[in-house]
Design a protein around this motif. Structure first.
Motif, PDB file in Angstrom:
ATOM      1  N   GLY A 129    -108.100  38.174 -65.297  1.00 26.22           N
ATOM      2  CA  GLY A 129    -107.273  37.459 -64.642  1.00 26.22           C
ATOM      3  C   GLY A 129    -106.095  38.190 -65.277  1.00 26.22           C
ATOM      4  N   ILE A 130    -104.765  37.258 -65.135  1.00 24.14           N
ATOM      5  CA  ILE A 130    -103.638  37.233 -65.376  1.00 24.14           C
ATOM      6  C   ILE A 130    -102.819  35.808 -66.410  1.00 24.14           C
ATOM      7  CG2 ILE A 130    -102.576  37.724 -63.284  1.00 24.14           C
ATOM      8  CD1 ILE A 130    -101.429  39.287 -63.821  1.00 24.14           C
ATOM      9  N   ALA A 131    -102.186  35.980 -66.670  1.00 24.80           N
ATOM     10  CA  ALA A 131    -101.847  35.173 -67.795  1.00 24.80           C
ATOM     11  C   ALA A 131    -100.988  33.834 -67.207  1.00 24.80           C
ATOM     12  CB  ALA A 131    -101.149  35.285 -69.194  1.00 24.80           C
ATOM     13  N   THR A 132    -100.250  34.554 -66.137  1.00 23.05           N
ATOM     14  CA  THR A 132     -98.747  34.060 -64.895  1.00 23.05           C
ATOM     15  C   THR A 132     -99.857  33.307 -64.454  1.00 23.05           C
ATOM     16  OG1 THR A 132     -99.294  36.315 -63.434  1.00 23.05           O
ATOM     17  CG2 THR A 132     -96.812  35.784 -65.074  1.00 23.05           C
ATOM     18  N   THR A 133    -101.036  32.932 -63.843  1.00 26.25           N
ATOM     19  CA  THR A 133    -101.537  31.858 -62.939  1.00 26.25           C
ATOM     20  C   THR A 133    -102.075  30.577 -64.482  1.00 26.25           C
ATOM     21  OG1 THR A 133    -104.113  33.099 -63.759  1.00 26.25           O
ATOM     22  CG2 THR A 133    -102.212  34.070 -61.806  1.00 26.25           C
ATOM     23  N   LEU A 134    -101.835  31.225 -65.381  1.00 20.60           N
ATOM     24  CA  LEU A 134    -102.038  29.382 -66.202  1.00 20.60           C
ATOM     25  C   LEU A 134    -100.931  28.398 -66.283  1.00 20.60           C
ATOM     26  CD1 LEU A 134    -103.386  32.144 -69.292  1.00 20.60           C
ATOM     27  CD2 LEU A 134    -104.354  30.683 -67.414  1.00 20.60           C
ATOM     28  N   GLU A 135    -101.653  26.942 -66.310  1.00 20.31           N
ATOM     29  CA  GLU A 135    -100.842  26.563 -66.438  1.00 20.31           C
ATOM     30  C   GLU A 135     -99.199  26.477 -67.735  1.00 20.31           C
ATOM     31  OE1 GLU A 135    -102.812  22.939 -65.535  1.00 20.31           O
ATOM     32  OE2 GLU A 135    -102.559  23.314 -63.339  1.00 20.31           O
ATOM     33  N   THR A 136     -98.715  25.905 -67.527  1.00 17.08           N
ATOM     34  CA  THR A 136     -97.984  25.431 -68.586  1.00 17.08           C
ATOM     35  C   THR A 136     -97.931  23.879 -68.863  1.00 17.08           C
ATOM     36  OG1 THR A 136     -95.499  26.169 -67.717  1.00 17.08           O
ATOM     37  CG2 THR A 136     -96.063  27.432 -69.001  1.00 17.08           C
ATOM     38  N   GLU A 137     -97.444  23.643 -68.720  1.00 18.43           N
ATOM     39  CA  GLU A 137     -98.067  22.022 -68.097  1.00 18.43           C
ATOM     40  C   GLU A 137     -98.481  21.729 -66.457  1.00 18.43           C
ATOM     41  OE1 GLU A 137     -94.354  19.535 -66.431  1.00 18.43           O
ATOM     42  OE2 GLU A 137     -93.610  21.533 -67.345  1.00 18.43           O
ATOM     43  N   PRO A 138     -99.448  20.371 -66.905  1.00 21.73           N
ATOM     44  CA  PRO A 138    -100.526  20.132 -65.766  1.00 21.73           C
ATOM     45  C   PRO A 138     -99.543  20.690 -63.933  1.00 21.73           C
ATOM     46  CG  PRO A 138    -100.516  18.471 -67.199  1.00 21.73           C
ATOM     47  CD  PRO A 138     -99.444  19.134 -67.174  1.00 21.73           C
ATOM     48  N   GLY A 139    -100.322  21.281 -63.131  1.00 19.10           N
ATOM     49  CA  GLY A 139     -99.736  21.471 -61.747  1.00 19.10           C
ATOM     50  C   GLY A 139     -98.808  22.514 -62.139  1.00 19.10           C
ATOM     51  N   VAL A 140     -98.108  22.983 -63.604  1.00 19.47           N
ATOM     52  CA  VAL A 140     -97.197  24.304 -63.092  1.00 19.47           C
ATOM     53  C   VAL A 140     -97.608  25.312 -63.437  1.00 19.47           C
ATOM     54  CG1 VAL A 140     -94.919  24.513 -64.013  1.00 19.47           C
ATOM     55  CG2 VAL A 140     -95.457  22.420 -63.519  1.00 19.47           C
ATOM     56  N   ARG A 141     -97.484  26.730 -63.115  1.00 14.73           N
ATOM     57  CA  ARG A 141     -98.277  28.161 -63.526  1.00 14.73           C
ATOM     58  C   ARG A 141     -96.484  28.457 -64.165  1.00 14.73           C
ATOM     59  NH1 ARG A 141    -101.105  29.377 -57.772  1.00 14.73           N
ATOM     60  NH2 ARG A 141     -98.861  28.940 -57.784  1.00 14.73           N
ATOM     61  N   VAL A 142     -96.782  29.738 -64.539  1.00 10.40           N
ATOM     62  CA  VAL A 142     -95.866  30.238 -65.671  1.00 10.40           C
ATOM     63  C   VAL A 142     -95.160  31.474 -64.315  1.00 10.40           C
ATOM     64  CG1 VAL A 142     -95.870  32.730 -66.716  1.00 10.40           C
ATOM     65  CG2 VAL A 142     -97.215  30.575 -67.929  1.00 10.40           C
ATOM     66  N   MET A 143     -95.803  31.525 -63.169  1.00 11.11           N
ATOM     67  CA  MET A 143     -95.361  32.140 -62.166  1.00 11.11           C
ATOM     68  C   MET A 143     -94.979  31.789 -61.328  1.00 11.11           C
ATOM     69  SD  MET A 143     -98.931  31.880 -59.514  1.00 11.11           S
ATOM     70  CE  MET A 143     -97.676  32.573 -58.466  1.00 11.11           C
ATOM     71  N   ASP A 144     -95.021  29.787 -61.914  1.00 14.84           N
ATOM     72  CA  ASP A 144     -93.904  29.238 -60.892  1.00 14.84           C
ATOM     73  C   ASP A 144     -92.735  28.351 -61.333  1.00 14.84           C
ATOM     74  OD1 ASP A 144     -95.961  28.233 -58.860  1.00 14.84           O
ATOM     75  OD2 ASP A 144     -96.898  26.940 -60.685  1.00 14.84           O
ATOM     76  N   ALA A 145     -92.394  29.404 -62.219  1.00  9.11           N
ATOM     77  CA  ALA A 145     -91.390  28.698 -62.623  1.00  9.11           C
ATOM     78  C   ALA A 145     -89.660  29.462 -61.942  1.00  9.11           C
ATOM     79  CB  ALA A 145     -91.069  29.736 -64.359  1.00  9.11           C
ATOM     80  N   PRO A 146     -88.911  29.136 -62.262  1.00  9.08           N
ATOM     81  CA  PRO A 146     -87.021  29.751 -61.592  1.00  9.08           C
ATOM     82  C   PRO A 146     -87.109  31.143 -62.448  1.00  9.08           C
ATOM     83  CG  PRO A 146     -87.449  26.769 -62.371  1.00  9.08           C
ATOM     84  CD  PRO A 146     -88.737  27.536 -62.972  1.00  9.08           C
ATOM     85  N   GLY A 147     -86.812  31.712 -61.100  1.00  9.00           N
ATOM     86  CA  GLY A 147     -86.388  32.781 -61.275  1.00  9.00           C
ATOM     87  C   GLY A 147     -87.353  34.136 -62.181  1.00  9.00           C
ATOM     88  N   PHE A 148     -88.443  33.481 -61.576  1.00  8.64           N
ATOM     89  CA  PHE A 148     -90.041  34.345 -62.258  1.00  8.64           C
ATOM     90  C   PHE A 148     -89.518  35.489 -61.089  1.00  8.64           C
ATOM     91  CE2 PHE A 148     -94.440  35.935 -62.246  1.00  8.64           C
ATOM     92  CZ  PHE A 148     -94.485  35.646 -63.219  1.00  8.64           C
TER      93      PHE A 148
END
Length: 227
Positions: free
Chosen positions: A120-139
């Motif tokens: 897989g790829i790390a950007t699909t992992l969650e940084t907190e429940p329900g929030v993935r790395v790829m969901d960050a503003p400005g990603f």
């Protein structure tokens, strides 16, 4: 979080392992780690003439296409486990990874291979429940599009594979680095980013992959791996 340290030695039972995408850096590392532990490997690449150095006493080099169910079945028949580290940057991410997932499910189930590890790829992992790395503003949008291919792959594996296929998506940190120090160990977390350096050497990632073949401890999840 689980702290793991691979011992780099076989559990005494030699296995037949097929590696799709064996010509890439992670694929090569997985082949090397498996052979070091006494396993037999079929290394699958699109053009064997480009990778003659992969063949060896314990490695059979074959032509194959991970997006073709018949090709997957032909390469995987008689094997105990499959690893897919394959990627193509000339094909749309979602198209490629879903095609590969469908072919792996169909092909492996046809020939009775029960264990599958995909990368897989790390950007699909969650940084907190329900929030993935790829969901960050400005990603970056182009990174999000690529990551979505792995999201779709995971969803497809979750919904379309039968109970007889024990699959696992192994996810390295953002810094998957050929120059990183080889530590001989790693840490894991299910579905979440691991605190720390966010780096791993190809050899340590390969250790985690082969560990999960020899002693399957995780199933049907994203398993983050980092040092």
């Amino acid at each position: 979080m689980i702290n793991d340290t691979g011992n780099g030695t076989s559990n005494g039972t030699s296995k037949n392992i097929v590696v799709f995408g064996a010509g890439g850096r992670v694929g090569r590392a997985a082949v090397a780690e498996a052979v070091t532990r006494g396993h037999r490997v079929t290394a699958v690449v699109r053009d064997p003439s480009k990778y003659p150095d992969l063949a060896g006493d314990s490695v059979t080099l074959v032509r194959g296409d991970v997006t073709d169910p018949a090709s997957v079945a032909a390469a995987a028949a008689g094997h105990d486990a499959a690893v897919s580290t394959s990627v193509r940057l000339d094909v749309a991410s979602e198209e490629y990874f879903t095609s590969a997932a469908k072919a792996l499910i169909a092909g492996l189930e046809e020939v009775g291979v029960r264990r599958l590890l995909t990368l897989g790829i790390a950007t699909t992992l969650e940084t907190e429940p329900g929030v993935r790395v790829m969901d960050a503003p400005g990603f970056p949008e182009q990174w999000r599009v690529f990551a979505q291919g792995h999201v779709a792959e995971f969803d497809l594996l979750s919904t379309e594979s039968g109970p007889e296929l024990d699959w696992l998506m192994v996810v390295p940190p953002l810094d998957l680095n050929a120059e990183a120090e080889v530590t001989g160990g790693y840490r894991t977390a299910v579905g979440t980013v691991i605190d720390g350096t966010g780096r791993i050497a190809h050899a340590d990632l390969a250790r985690a992959l082969v560990d999960e073949i020899e002693d399957p401890r995780h199933s049907r999840v994203q398993l983050a791996v980092s040092v």
